[in-house]
Design a protein around this motif. Sequence first.
Motif, PDB file in Angstrom:
ATOM      1  N   TRP A 156       5.696 -11.185   1.282  1.00  0.00           N
ATOM      2  CA  TRP A 156       6.652 -10.595   0.351  1.00  0.00           C
ATOM      3  C   TRP A 156       5.946  -9.555  -0.518  1.00  0.00           C
ATOM      4  CZ3 TRP A 156      11.451 -10.819   1.398  1.00  0.00           C
ATOM      5  CH2 TRP A 156      12.015 -11.953   1.977  1.00  0.00           C
ATOM      6  N   GLN A 157       4.636  -9.721  -0.736  1.00  0.00           N
ATOM      7  CA  GLN A 157       3.872  -8.777  -1.565  1.00  0.00           C
ATOM      8  C   GLN A 157       3.494  -7.504  -0.817  1.00  0.00           C
ATOM      9  OE1 GLN A 157       0.427 -10.947  -2.898  1.00  0.00           O
ATOM     10  NE2 GLN A 157       1.462 -11.621  -4.753  1.00  0.00           N
ATOM     11  N   PHE A 158       3.577  -7.508   0.493  1.00  0.00           N
ATOM     12  CA  PHE A 158       3.175  -6.341   1.266  1.00  0.00           C
ATOM     13  C   PHE A 158       4.257  -5.283   1.213  1.00  0.00           C
ATOM     14  CE2 PHE A 158       3.138  -3.971   5.289  1.00  0.00           C
ATOM     15  CZ  PHE A 158       1.887  -3.380   5.188  1.00  0.00           C
ATOM     16  N   ASP A 159       3.891  -4.077   0.704  1.00  0.00           N
ATOM     17  CA  ASP A 159       4.887  -2.999   0.712  1.00  0.00           C
ATOM     18  C   ASP A 159       4.506  -1.868   1.663  1.00  0.00           C
ATOM     19  OD1 ASP A 159       3.075  -1.314  -0.589  1.00  0.00           O
ATOM     20  OD2 ASP A 159       4.103  -1.423  -2.518  1.00  0.00           O
ATOM     21  N   GLY A 160       3.272  -1.820   2.112  1.00  0.00           N
ATOM     22  CA  GLY A 160       2.859  -0.890   3.144  1.00  0.00           C
ATOM     23  C   GLY A 160       2.513   0.509   2.703  1.00  0.00           C
ATOM     24  N   ARG A 161       2.796   0.894   1.465  1.00  0.00           N
ATOM     25  CA  ARG A 161       2.572   2.278   1.036  1.00  0.00           C
ATOM     26  C   ARG A 161       1.113   2.709   1.187  1.00  0.00           C
ATOM     27  NH1 ARG A 161       6.408   2.015  -4.162  1.00  0.00           N
ATOM     28  NH2 ARG A 161       5.680  -0.114  -4.039  1.00  0.00           N
ATOM     29  N   GLN A 162       0.194   1.780   0.989  1.00  0.00           N
ATOM     30  CA  GLN A 162      -1.237   2.073   1.161  1.00  0.00           C
ATOM     31  C   GLN A 162      -1.524   2.552   2.594  1.00  0.00           C
ATOM     32  OE1 GLN A 162      -3.677  -1.366   0.330  1.00  0.00           O
ATOM     33  NE2 GLN A 162      -5.518  -0.435   1.154  1.00  0.00           N
ATOM     34  N   PHE A 163      -0.661   2.153   3.523  1.00  0.00           N
ATOM     35  CA  PHE A 163      -0.844   2.482   4.928  1.00  0.00           C
ATOM     36  C   PHE A 163       0.204   3.469   5.440  1.00  0.00           C
ATOM     37  CE2 PHE A 163      -2.287  -1.816   4.005  1.00  0.00           C
ATOM     38  CZ  PHE A 163      -3.645  -1.674   4.292  1.00  0.00           C
ATOM     39  N   GLY A 164       0.911   4.118   4.519  1.00  0.00           N
ATOM     40  CA  GLY A 164       1.909   5.115   4.907  1.00  0.00           C
ATOM     41  C   GLY A 164       3.230   4.528   5.351  1.00  0.00           C
ATOM     42  N   LEU A 165       3.483   3.292   5.005  1.00  0.00           N
ATOM     43  CA  LEU A 165       4.732   2.611   5.371  1.00  0.00           C
ATOM     44  C   LEU A 165       5.387   2.071   4.105  1.00  0.00           C
ATOM     45  CD1 LEU A 165       3.186   0.456   8.218  1.00  0.00           C
ATOM     46  CD2 LEU A 165       4.686   2.424   8.561  1.00  0.00           C
TER      47      LEU A 165
END
Length: 173
Positions: A156-165
Amino acid sequence: VTDERSPPNPDQFWKNWEDALSSMCEEIQACNGATEVVEALSKTGLPMAIATSSRYAGVEKKRKRHETIFQHMKTIVAGDDPAVINGKPAPDIYLEAARRLQVDPSECLVFEDALSGVRAGKAAGCFVVAIPDKRFAQEEKEAFIAEADAVVEDLWQFDGRQFGLDVHSLRGG
């Protein structure tokens, strides 16, 4: 004469271990947020795979309970796959998954709950998000922090922006 207190021979030990793991496979819970992240990532068209140290027989048992995750996977590479010569922390399993997806490992994002898997993903050249078990001591969690590209308590904490998602916008949250 055998001593009842003597340990089992190595073959018997590993058979007992495999039997115990196999019996638990159908009871394995998905990581919190896993289904939602997989569904969100599938909307992007990214090819996805499961690369697990489990044997294929165990994977099939897990699939029964988690078909909503498995349906989005293009390929599955298990620990007993002939292409996997060395298990985690060696990179073999992730290199094979990337090969089957026809993606360079440097373009892959790995989600791992084991330190040996974090190390395998990094050795393969992948980006790695670690989800350490909440029961781990802080000292154990620090090893994940030192080696993974990102560490989350659950997906739930993973938003992906660090990886371009941007996973949150894909799952509507």
